[in-house]
Scaffold this motif. Structure first.
Motif, PDB file in Angstrom:
ATOM      1  N   LEU A   2     -55.107 -59.834 -21.399  1.00 29.25           N
ATOM      2  CA  LEU A   2     -55.882 -58.631 -21.797  1.00 29.25           C
ATOM      3  C   LEU A   2     -56.214 -57.880 -20.526  1.00 29.25           C
ATOM      4  N   GLU A   3     -56.267 -56.479 -20.582  1.00 27.43           N
ATOM      5  CA  GLU A   3     -56.469 -55.764 -19.706  1.00 27.43           C
ATOM      6  C   GLU A   3     -57.951 -56.005 -18.558  1.00 27.43           C
TER       7      GLU A   3
ATOM      8  N   LEU B 180     -64.663 -57.226 -27.371  1.00 27.50           N
ATOM      9  CA  LEU B 180     -63.969 -57.211 -28.766  1.00 27.50           C
ATOM     10  C   LEU B 180     -64.465 -56.645 -30.001  1.00 27.50           C
TER      11      LEU B 180
ATOM     12  N   THR C 276     -63.200 -58.383 -21.394  1.00 26.46           N
ATOM     13  CA  THR C 276     -62.772 -57.341 -22.526  1.00 26.46           C
ATOM     14  C   THR C 276     -63.903 -57.479 -23.782  1.00 26.46           C
TER      15      THR C 276
ATOM     16  N   ASP D 288     -64.187 -48.790 -26.329  1.00 26.37           N
ATOM     17  CA  ASP D 288     -63.044 -49.677 -25.599  1.00 26.37           C
ATOM     18  C   ASP D 288     -63.000 -50.986 -26.126  1.00 26.37           C
ATOM     19  N   GLY D 289     -63.570 -51.329 -27.306  1.00 24.07           N
ATOM     20  CA  GLY D 289     -63.439 -52.531 -27.983  1.00 24.07           C
ATOM     21  C   GLY D 289     -61.793 -52.877 -28.268  1.00 24.07           C
ATOM     22  N   ARG D 290     -61.459 -54.243 -28.264  1.00 23.92           N
ATOM     23  CA  ARG D 290     -60.047 -54.478 -28.496  1.00 23.92           C
ATOM     24  C   ARG D 290     -60.165 -55.444 -29.538  1.00 23.92           C
ATOM     25  N   GLU D 291     -59.382 -55.137 -30.627  1.00 17.19           N
ATOM     26  CA  GLU D 291     -59.271 -56.045 -31.869  1.00 17.19           C
ATOM     27  C   GLU D 291     -58.184 -57.305 -31.699  1.00 17.19           C
ATOM     28  N   LEU D 292     -58.429 -58.331 -32.181  1.00 20.38           N
ATOM     29  CA  LEU D 292     -57.477 -59.386 -32.032  1.00 20.38           C
ATOM     30  C   LEU D 292     -57.000 -59.667 -33.492  1.00 20.38           C
TER      31      LEU D 292
ATOM     32  N   LYS E 153     -68.169 -59.035 -25.322  1.00 22.58           N
ATOM     33  CA  LYS E 153     -67.060 -59.617 -24.438  1.00 22.58           C
ATOM     34  C   LYS E 153     -66.495 -60.918 -24.690  1.00 22.58           C
TER      35      LYS E 153
ATOM     36  N   LYS F 156     -64.165 -53.338 -32.920  1.00 21.53           N
ATOM     37  CA  LYS F 156     -63.904 -51.849 -32.765  1.00 21.53           C
ATOM     38  C   LYS F 156     -65.208 -51.265 -33.172  1.00 21.53           C
TER      39      LYS F 156
END
Length: 600
Positions: free
Chosen positions: A478-479, A486, A484, A492-496, A443, A488
């Motif tokens: 971020l949602e 981070l 969140t 549900d991972g989010r790339e920056l 996270k 992939k």
């Protein structure tokens, strides 16, 4: 030979110690079940003989079922059925205990390997030989201690079974017992012959196996996908993967075929011995020298006894192979820890940082990365380190943080040699962001919290650090905010972007509020110029009272430093303030003018 025997005893003790420590209850249960399972086969064979002889000697004339079911032969069948059920249950319970112990023991060994890994010095991690040892330990040795323990249990169980078989065979002939033993020896020879060969092949394959894993990672990781697709590297890497596999497979194939043929030829000798004994026993029965029940019992004993003895001897051969693997494991676990820390926890006076004729050369390198570097940085001063790529800037930082130890020279912090500092105390003095910082697939808050492991779950600490690192604004958009995940790797991972990741890393450095020395290695290389200025305005404001060491190629930030160190090919060539170095007309002035011209 005797030396090898002693070494096997030593590794056996280690294996049993590991098994017992991982689960005393399961180890004790397996020991008891081993004894029970060793006695069941001979008991069943003996009862089988009694059933046949009882049938042949039966005088029952009645055809009533009640009489038949109450006969001696029927009662023996009941007893055999009960014992068979107990035997079956004992085997199932053994398998359950074995599976659970395998899981617990695998975890125990892997924990020891990883505990060792996190204590190694960085130079050991960067040494291919050490890395190969760790790879070998992780790939095979985690299962080998249980394998050795299991083989000893197999030998114990087989020994109990064989001794009980011998007790039944002795009535027939002492020679029969001798034949039973000799018939199993060829299989033992085949097993032992190839144990050492298999292990040598395993060690030889370490480099190729590691390369296979690396190629798989290259082709299967999302952070490599862009370049592989753009440059059409997929076929090239897949070709290398196939060729590497073929090199490994050729040796495996050669060993497997040779072992199979050799084992088959020696196995024929065992079969001839068994069927020679078979004919002899049948002839004794035809001559009425033994009963039909005894003939059946002896034939079963020979067949089961041969297999049991062969299993025991194979276990002996396997123990030697397991011993080699466990020695390999212990070789890694017993690697010397190069870092030797003292017990100094500082003094009441802050005296700054002193490098005194410091040199460092990587193992195997022909030239030193740093040569005779000396300087003094006073408390709360800001130092910028400038130099071309490969000039030794990051190496100097790693020496200061004791990731490396100098080849020669001394480094002092507050007048105390770094070698004499207490490890935990020294680590708490530094807040660091490296250029190739880790992008944790956790996270957002935990990524920031990694900067101070004692506050890793403290949201109250995340937010101030994120604000200092210029990360708070985009994180709140971020949602799930700081929750969140981070990357992939997980759902549900989010790339920056690169710049966002760098702000997370900056926030991580600011997380360690107790650190009085901040080290930033190219902290804004992925951030645009406007954001960079904002970062350093925050930085200058919130680092009052702290010593700061900055590595950067952007002179707009470097000029803010009190002192600037210029490195060329690992050597200190210039030292002073921005204005002083411009007057010197040296390397710094040249680089500054070149970059200044680029902005005009």
């Amino acid at each position: 030979m005797f030396d090898t025997f002693l070494r096997i005893l030593k590794t056996s003790r280690i294996a049993f110690d590991l098994a017992y420590k991982s689960s005393p209850g399961l180890t004790a249960l397996i020991s008891l079940l081993t004894i029970a399972n060793g006695l069941f086969p001979s008991t069943l064979v003996w009862i089988g003989k009694l059933i046949i002889d009882s049938i042949l000697q039966s005088q029952i004339k009645s055809d009533e079922w009640i009489d038949l079911l109450q006969s001696d032969a029927a009662k023996l069948v009941y007893a055999e059925g009960i014992i068979t059920i107990l035997y079956f249950g004992s085997q199932k319970l053994y398998n359950i205990a074995y599976t659970l112990l395998r899981i617990r023991l695998g975890q125990e060994v892997n924990e020891r390997i990883l505990s060792k890994a996190i204590r190694l010095e960085l130079t050991q991690f960067e040494n291919s030989e050490t890395y190969d040892k760790m790879t070998q330990a992780r790939t095979e040795a985690s299962s080998k201690p249980l394998s050795m323990v299991t083989r000893f249990f197999t030998i114990a169980q087989s020994s109990i079974t064989i001794i009980s078989f011998f007790g039944l065979l002795i009535k027939l002939s002492p020679l029969a017992s001798f034949i039973l033993v000799v018939a199993a020896i060829p299989s033992f020879i085949a097993e032992t012959k190839f144990s050492n060969h298999s292990f040598r092949l395993f060690r030889w394959k370490a480099k190729e196996t590691r390369e296979q894993v690396y190629l798989e990672t290259l082709m299967a990781r999302e952070d490599n996908a862009k370049e592989i697709l753009l440059f059409n590297l997929g076929k090239e890497f897949l070709g290398r993967y196939k060729n590497n596999f073929q090199r490994i497979y050729i040796e495996d194939k050669k060993l497997t075929i040779y072992k199979g043929i050799f084992s088959f030829l020696l196995g024929l000798l065992s079969q001839f011995a068994f069927y020679g004994s078979y004919i002899w026993i049948v002839c004794l029965a035809l001559l009425h020298k033994i009963s039909l029940g005894e003939m059946t019992m002896y034939l079963v004993i020979f067949r089961q006894g041969q297999n049991t003895f062969s299993n025991a001897l194979s276990a002996f051969g396997g123990i030697y192979e397991d011993h080699l693997y466990i020695e390999n494991l212990m070789e890694f676990l017993e690697l010397a820890i190069l870092k030797q820390y003292g017990n100094q926890k500082g003094n009441h006076q802050r005296l700054g940082i002193v490098f005194e004729s410091v040199s460092f050369q990587y193992p195997g390198a022909k030239e030193p990365s740093l040569s005779d570097v000396s300087f003094e940085l006073k408390p709360e001063e800001k130092l910028a380190i400038v130099g071309e790529n490969g000039s030794g800037k990051t190496t100097l930082i790693k020496l200061l943080t004791r990731l490396y130890s100098p080849t020669s020279g001394k480094i002092y912090l507050d007048g105390i040699d770094l070698e004499n500092w207490d490890e935990e105390t020294l680590r708490r003095r530094f807040g660091v962001i490296f250029q190739n910082f880790v992008q944790y697939q956790f996270k957002v808050g935990e990524n920031i919290g990694m900067g101070d492991v004692q506050k890793i779950q403290s949201e109250e600490e995340w937010i101030p650090a994120a604000k200092l690192g210029m990360a708070h604004d985009f994180v709140t958009r971020l949602e799930q905010g700081y929750s969140t995940r981070l990357g992939k790797w997980f759902q549900d991972g989010r790339e920056l972007s690169g710049g966002q990741w760098q702000k997370i890393a900056l926030a991580r450095a600011f997380m360690r509020t107790s650190a009085d020395i901040l080290i930033l290695d190219e902290p804004t290389s992925a951030i645009d110029a406007e954001a960079e200025m904002k970062v350093f305005e925050h930085f200058r404001e919130h680092t009052q009272g702290k010593t700061v060491i900055l590595i950067s190629h952007r002179f707009s930030t470097v000029r803010m430093a009190d002192q600037i160190l210029v490195l060329e090919q690992g050597k200190k060539t210039e030292w002073g303030s921005h204005d002083e170095l411009l007057l010197n007309k040296g390397k710094y002035e040249k680089l500054f003018r070149l970059q200044q011209a680029g902005y005009q």
